[in-house]
Scaffold this motif. Sequence first.
Motif, short mmCIF file in Angstrom:
data_model
loop_
_atom_site.label_atom_id
_atom_site.label_comp_id
_atom_site.label_asym_id
_atom_site.label_seq_id
_atom_site.Cartn_x
_atom_site.Cartn_y
_atom_site.Cartn_z
N ALA A 93 0.89 -1.25 -0.10
CA ALA A 93 0.16 0.04 0.05
C ALA A 93 0.80 1.30 -0.11
O ALA A 93 0.17 2.40 -0.03
N ARG A 94 2.13 1.01 -0.19
CA ARG A 94 2.92 2.31 -0.19
C ARG A 94 2.76 2.94 1.18
O ARG A 94 2.79 4.27 1.33
N CYS A 95 2.82 2.45 2.23
CA CYS A 95 2.58 3.00 3.58
C CYS A 95 3.98 2.80 4.61
O CYS A 95 4.91 2.14 4.21
N HIS A 96 4.14 3.79 5.33
CA HIS A 96 5.24 3.47 6.42
C HIS A 96 5.03 2.70 7.19
O HIS A 96 3.88 2.27 7.62
N TYR A 97 6.02 2.06 8.00
CA TYR A 97 5.73 0.83 8.96
C TYR A 97 6.90 0.80 10.05
O TYR A 97 8.01 1.26 9.62
N VAL A 98 6.32 0.28 11.19
CA VAL A 98 7.27 -0.11 12.55
C VAL A 98 7.21 -1.47 12.60
O VAL A 98 5.72 -1.56 12.95
N ASN A 99 7.80 -2.41 12.33
CA ASN A 99 7.75 -3.76 12.66
C ASN A 99 8.55 -4.42 13.41
O ASN A 99 8.60 -5.71 13.67
N LEU A 117 16.77 9.90 11.24
CA LEU A 117 16.33 9.33 9.81
C LEU A 117 17.47 10.14 8.80
O LEU A 117 17.82 9.64 7.89
N GLN A 118 17.90 11.54 9.15
CA GLN A 118 18.86 12.06 8.25
C GLN A 118 20.18 11.26 8.34
O GLN A 118 20.98 11.01 7.36
N LYS A 119 20.62 10.72 9.61
CA LYS A 119 21.90 10.04 9.82
C LYS A 119 21.58 8.72 9.22
O LYS A 119 22.65 8.24 8.46
N PHE A 120 20.34 7.96 9.14
CA PHE A 120 20.35 6.94 8.48
C PHE A 120 20.64 7.00 6.97
O PHE A 120 21.15 6.16 6.12
N THR A 152 16.98 -1.58 11.39
CA THR A 152 16.13 -2.52 11.88
C THR A 152 14.79 -1.76 12.44
O THR A 152 13.89 -2.11 12.55
N TYR A 153 15.31 -0.56 13.12
CA TYR A 153 14.14 0.04 13.90
C TYR A 153 13.42 1.21 13.03
O TYR A 153 12.43 1.60 13.29
N LEU A 154 14.39 1.85 12.20
CA LEU A 154 13.61 3.01 11.51
C LEU A 154 13.72 2.50 9.86
O LEU A 154 13.17 3.61 9.26
N GLY A 155 14.04 1.46 9.46
CA GLY A 155 13.94 1.16 7.95
C GLY A 155 12.48 1.34 7.49
O GLY A 155 12.41 1.91 6.09
N GLY A 156 11.59 1.10 8.18
CA GLY A 156 10.09 1.18 7.53
C GLY A 156 9.57 2.58 7.58
O GLY A 156 8.52 2.92 6.67
N ILE A 157 10.34 3.66 8.09
CA ILE A 157 9.77 4.79 7.88
C ILE A 157 10.83 5.89 7.38
O ILE A 157 10.94 7.21 7.68
N LYS A 158 12.08 5.30 6.61
CA LYS A 158 13.23 6.05 6.09
C LYS A 158 12.81 7.10 5.11
O LYS A 158 13.18 8.16 5.04
N TYR A 159 11.49 6.83 4.67
CA TYR A 159 11.27 8.09 3.74
C TYR A 159 9.71 8.94 4.30
O TYR A 159 9.45 9.73 3.37
N MET A 160 9.51 8.97 5.56
CA MET A 160 8.58 9.53 6.15
C MET A 160 9.31 10.85 6.54
O MET A 160 10.10 11.13 7.25
N THR A 161 8.60 11.90 6.03
CA THR A 161 9.03 13.25 6.17
C THR A 161 8.35 14.29 7.16
O THR A 161 8.41 15.22 7.26
N GLY A 162 7.29 13.62 7.75
CA GLY A 162 6.56 14.15 8.70
C GLY A 162 5.53 13.38 9.24
O GLY A 162 5.51 12.15 9.00
N LEU A 163 4.75 13.84 10.45
CA LEU A 163 3.85 13.08 10.94
C LEU A 163 2.85 12.27 10.26
O LEU A 163 2.48 12.95 9.18
N PRO A 164 2.39 11.23 10.39
CA PRO A 164 1.66 10.39 9.52
C PRO A 164 0.02 11.22 9.76
O PRO A 164 0.12 11.71 10.76
N ASP A 165 -0.99 10.73 8.80
CA ASP A 165 -1.97 11.27 8.98
C ASP A 165 -3.18 10.37 9.58
O ASP A 165 -3.98 10.68 10.43
#
Length: 238
Positions: A93-99, A117-120, A152-165
């Motif tokens: 679904a092209r969503c961000h995730y934390v698993n 995330l920038q460091k990542f 491991t911990y931020l890979g699912g949100i690496k493209y998240m640029t702001g808070l989710p809706d």
Amino acid sequence: MEMIRRYWNINLEEMLEAGVHFGHGTRKWNPRMGPYISAKRKGIHITNLTKTARFLSEACDLVFDAARRRKQFLIVGTKKKAADSVTRAAIRARCHYVNKKWLGGILTNWSTTETRLQKFRDLRMEKKTGRLNFLTKGDAARLKRQLSHLQTYLGGIKYMTGLPDIVIIVNQQEEYTALRECITLGIPTICLIDTNSDPDLADISIPANDDAIASIRLILNKLVFAICEGRSSYIRNP
């Protein structure tokens, strides 16, 4: 923009086959779940699937409309039985995730998360371009360990640029910290809740078995389908 009511093909037989109706033992329950429980069987509470279908349908309507308006979603599910299903659903679904583990403050301390995330992203670029090869073995090993940890911990949100809706939470009890952060920030939540949960915390609570892989997968598949349909609707009607 008004929400379009759609038929999401949610049927009771399909949910029965996936074990969506199985709750926890009758000793491990939250009395507030009473209205969502239809029976007791061999010491286990049985969820009322008619109500499950109703709230799942409402959740599908919500995410369809949000996706049509280009809103961003975060799916959270860190229990071992949920992790793979969360990853597959989010990618589809092209969503961000934390698993994996929810790092406290991912949302409420967003400025720190942005820095991580920038460091990542910087470390990923350094590895991709081969810059790590020019470092000493010790420094390169240290940065690779750091990169692995961030993946491991931020890979699912690496493209998240702001808070989710909207945040979709697979297991309310397990992800209580994430839920509290959403409540604090006023981010709408959809929670898959078992019979030991509080149905009043999320904006939409879907009563269902949160321990069975088949149950988790079915619920996520319905939500993902609605998100994908919403995105397609936006493309067709810009």
